[in-house]
Design an enzyme around this catalytic site. Structure first.
Site, short mmCIF file in Angstrom:
data_model
loop_
_atom_site.label_atom_id
_atom_site.label_comp_id
_atom_site.label_asym_id
_atom_site.label_seq_id
_atom_site.Cartn_x
_atom_site.Cartn_y
_atom_site.Cartn_z
N GLU A 99 -3.02 -8.41 2.23
CA GLU A 99 -1.70 -7.78 2.47
C GLU A 99 -1.06 -8.94 3.13
OE1 GLU A 99 -2.06 -4.12 4.71
OE2 GLU A 99 -4.22 -3.44 4.02
N GLU B 207 -2.29 -3.69 14.43
CA GLU B 207 -3.40 -3.73 13.67
C GLU B 207 -2.94 -4.12 12.42
OE1 GLU B 207 -5.76 -3.51 11.09
OE2 GLU B 207 -5.86 -0.95 11.24
N1 SAH Z 1 6.78 -6.47 8.54
C1 SAH Z 1 6.61 -5.04 9.02
N2 SAH Z 1 7.49 -4.37 9.73
C2 SAH Z 1 7.25 -3.29 10.27
N3 SAH Z 1 6.20 -2.43 9.86
C3 SAH Z 1 5.08 -2.95 9.15
C4 SAH Z 1 5.37 -4.48 8.69
N4 SAH Z 1 4.12 -4.80 8.13
C5 SAH Z 1 3.33 -3.75 7.89
N5 SAH Z 1 4.01 -2.82 8.76
C6 SAH Z 1 3.44 -1.44 9.00
O1 SAH Z 1 2.12 -1.79 9.66
C7 SAH Z 1 1.43 -0.64 9.60
C8 SAH Z 1 -0.11 -1.20 9.30
S1 SAH Z 1 -1.44 0.04 9.62
C9 SAH Z 1 -1.67 0.27 11.17
C10 SAH Z 1 -1.12 1.37 11.89
C11 SAH Z 1 -1.12 1.87 13.38
N6 SAH Z 1 -0.84 0.74 14.16
C12 SAH Z 1 -2.67 2.07 13.59
O2 SAH Z 1 -3.19 1.06 14.22
O3 SAH Z 1 -2.97 3.03 13.21
C13 SAH Z 1 1.80 0.20 8.43
O4 SAH Z 1 2.25 1.61 8.99
C14 SAH Z 1 2.85 -0.61 7.74
O5 SAH Z 1 3.68 0.14 7.18
#
Ligand code: SAH
Ligand code: SAH
Lengths: 360, 360
Positions: free
Chosen positions: A129, A120
């Site tokens: 983002e 997501e």
């Molecule tokens: N390059 C990267 N490597 C690892 N995690 C990442 C990332 N870029 C973003 N994230 C993580 O991705 C998440 C996106 S929000 C979605 C969170 C969860 N999958 C849900 O659906 O509820 C955040 O927690 C953020 O810290």
């Protein structure tokens, strides 16, 4: 442009380390239902398969993937939230299937390629983002050639809208400038310093703040005054970072309401869970963030306001020239250049207007 | 601990690059009057002298120093605000005296040592932002052995207070936890995932947010229910970073109001412009941020709330054990460890209590 990791953490990742923020996302029923249905109505994509969850946050998508029958799920999360995800996996008895890995997806290594990449990654107006870059990187490194993307497709939309917020923002800006003029007078008389040379840069700073920042809004469908148009279509299986680093579109929209005001444009997105051609979904699912009375999301819509609004009428045509690219200071924020021309139903063209906006 | 410059900019300096924020400070009449009077009522410190303004922001203190007769003023500013300061200097015809230098005071070089170091470096509760470190660095490198500091002295104060905010914050926290419990139930029933293992970390996160963050407050003097005590005295001419990296004090305060509630402690500061022993001010000026009805400042007071409040009475004594040090993640933010014991006027001691707070 290389990104400083520490700065990226300070500006971006830090918020995701709060359970409060994860809970906000987990409380978005439209979002949750879409991912839940996409997984559990398409178990054939998961049963006995390996899955990678990019940015697992609380771990929710990894847990669902495991519950749907995955053999192994790699759940990668950059922030300390990984610790909570790990606890949640254990509490739900899935520690033999789900492996939580704390680290940036760009940095970590998996022992194998996966059948499904779920994530997501969508920000405001889809691309804010720039997290999709990380998904593309993960896909290219870790998805099998036959693998499936969840979601599989994404689209950006735009439509002309009316909104009273345009008037509010303009009057907030005016109040702020009135206050500034009083400040300049007082500083001169009390403290002997003439600040008037700063009036122009101050007004530019405040114009940007009040009038040029796009706004989060949950629009009523009634506020949409013309046809909605697709700005961009993305096939998550094949798109490259170059394809999304800039979004450029010439679109046209027809006013559908009698005698109304064009106050700006609303932007939103949808994503689709269709599997892939050779391995399609049994049940296609859509997640849309379009204006809706009952099914609002935490994404809402991004609104780009025009100052002043313009009177328009049913049948008038708006030609929009849209360009979005990334802020030079922070690649996760966006600059939008939005030009438009109005072709009245009488055939007359109004002079073209260009505006700069910031999605911050 | 070395500080990453980019991260420090993202977390700290960025706000100072906005004219809006500089205007907030320039609109604080108590602050402005104190600096204005300290300069113009002590012209003998400025006439024909060289001055360094550490963190000039809009340039105001540098401009006043020049107007008071300085021969040369170096105005150093880390952010892009330097550009505006430069314009302001020119618009006020002082470009021959004031030289604006964009850069961190730690990095720049001056062609000479100065007679006066002026700076407005005070953060909430004096030391938040840790900007005084930069002033110390500048003093040690650029102030003549006979030089004068503006301000010359600083003190931190603390007093027991009553406040309804303590009750509000507790009920906000409780509402937030009620909401969480509903969320756990729904997530289990709709989405088949048991989130209850996250209840404890979530409640800790929210306790920190609602109950352990110190709060900005403009206290009414009536809310102060006991004697105010000095926590720390600083001589700006001689203090070292080691002296301020940690603030440790055992103080005692006597309740001065009949039958009231101890809801927490208020912390504030004052600074003084006394010149130095060999070269004193002709007119000593004080800038205080103590609770006041008419003379509130943008600093207000920092409030540390107790949950639950305690009934106290005139003559009761509060023994406070205060320890403040810097956050490991960000040296500009503070952690406070606040222990207290109440000695009732009957002689009975109530059991000691310790609380952790964050100044963020
Ligand atoms: N390059 C990267 N490597 C690892 N995690 C990442 C990332 N870029 C973003 N994230 C993580 O991705 C998440 C996106 S929000 C979605 C969170 C969860 N999958 C849900 O659906 O509820 C955040 O927690 C953020 O810290
Ligand atoms: N190490 C450093 N080097 C240069 N400038 C610094 C600094 N640390 C803080 N500053 C600047 O110091 C200013 C403090 S605010 C005070 C501004 C101005 N002197 C006034 O009194 O109105 C900010 O503009 C900040 O950017």
């Amino acid at each position: 442009a290389t990104v400083d990791k520490g700065v990226d953490f300070a500006n971006y990742f830090c918020t995701y380390a709060f359970l409060y923020h994860q809970k906000d996302m987990l409380s978005d029923r439209v979002r949750m239902d879409a991912y839940f249905n996409s997984v559990f109505n398409n178990k054939h994509h998961f049963v006995g398969k390996t899955v990678l969850d990019v940015g697992t946050g609380s771990g929710i998508l990894a847990i669902w993937s495991a519950q749907a029958g995955a053999k192994k799920v790699y759940a990668v999360e950059a922030t300390k939230m990984a610790k909570h995800a790990h606890e949640l996996v254990k509490a739900n008895n899935l520690q033999d299937v789900v492996e939580v890995i704390e680290g940036s997806i760009e940095d970590i290594t998996l022992p194998e390629k996966v059948d499904v990449l779920i994530s997501e990654w969508m920000g405001y107006f889809l691309l804010r983002e720039s997290m999709f870059d990380s998904v593309i990187c993960a896909r290219d490194r870790w998805l099998k050639p036959t693998g499936v993307m969840y979601p599989s497709h994404a689209r950006m939309w735009m439509a002309p809208i009316r909104s009273e917020v345009a008037d509010h923002k303009m009057s907030e800006y005016e109040v702020c400038m009135d206050d500034w003029h009083g400040f300049v007078t007082e500083t001169k008389s009390y403290y002997g310093v003439d600040m008037s040379v700063l009036t122009k840069p101050f007004s530019e700073e405040q114009k940007k703040y009040y009038l040029q920042n796009s706004l989060w809004n949950n629009l009523d469908p009634n506020q949409v005054v013309g046809t909605a148009t697709i700005l961009k279509e993305i096939d998550c299986l094949t798109v490259t970072v170059d394809d999304i680093i800039e979004v450029k579109a010439n679109i046209s929209s027809t006013i559908t309401k009698e005698d109304t005001r064009l106050c700006g444009f609303g932007g939103w997105f949808d994503v689709h869970f269709n599997g892939r051609m050779e391995n399609p979904a049994e049940c296609e699912v859509e997640l849309t963030t379009a204006p809706s009375i009952d099914d609002g999301t935490h994404w809402g819509q991004q609104v780009f306001l025009l100052h002043p609004p313009v009177r328009v009428n049913k049948g008038d045509e708006i030609l929009v020239n849209f360009l979005m690219n990334r802020s030079k200071e922070n690649h996760r924020l966006m600059n939008v250049d939005l030009g438009y021309e109005i072709k009245l139903s009488s055939g007359q063209m109004l002079p073209p207007v260009r505006n700069k906006f910031y999605i911050e």
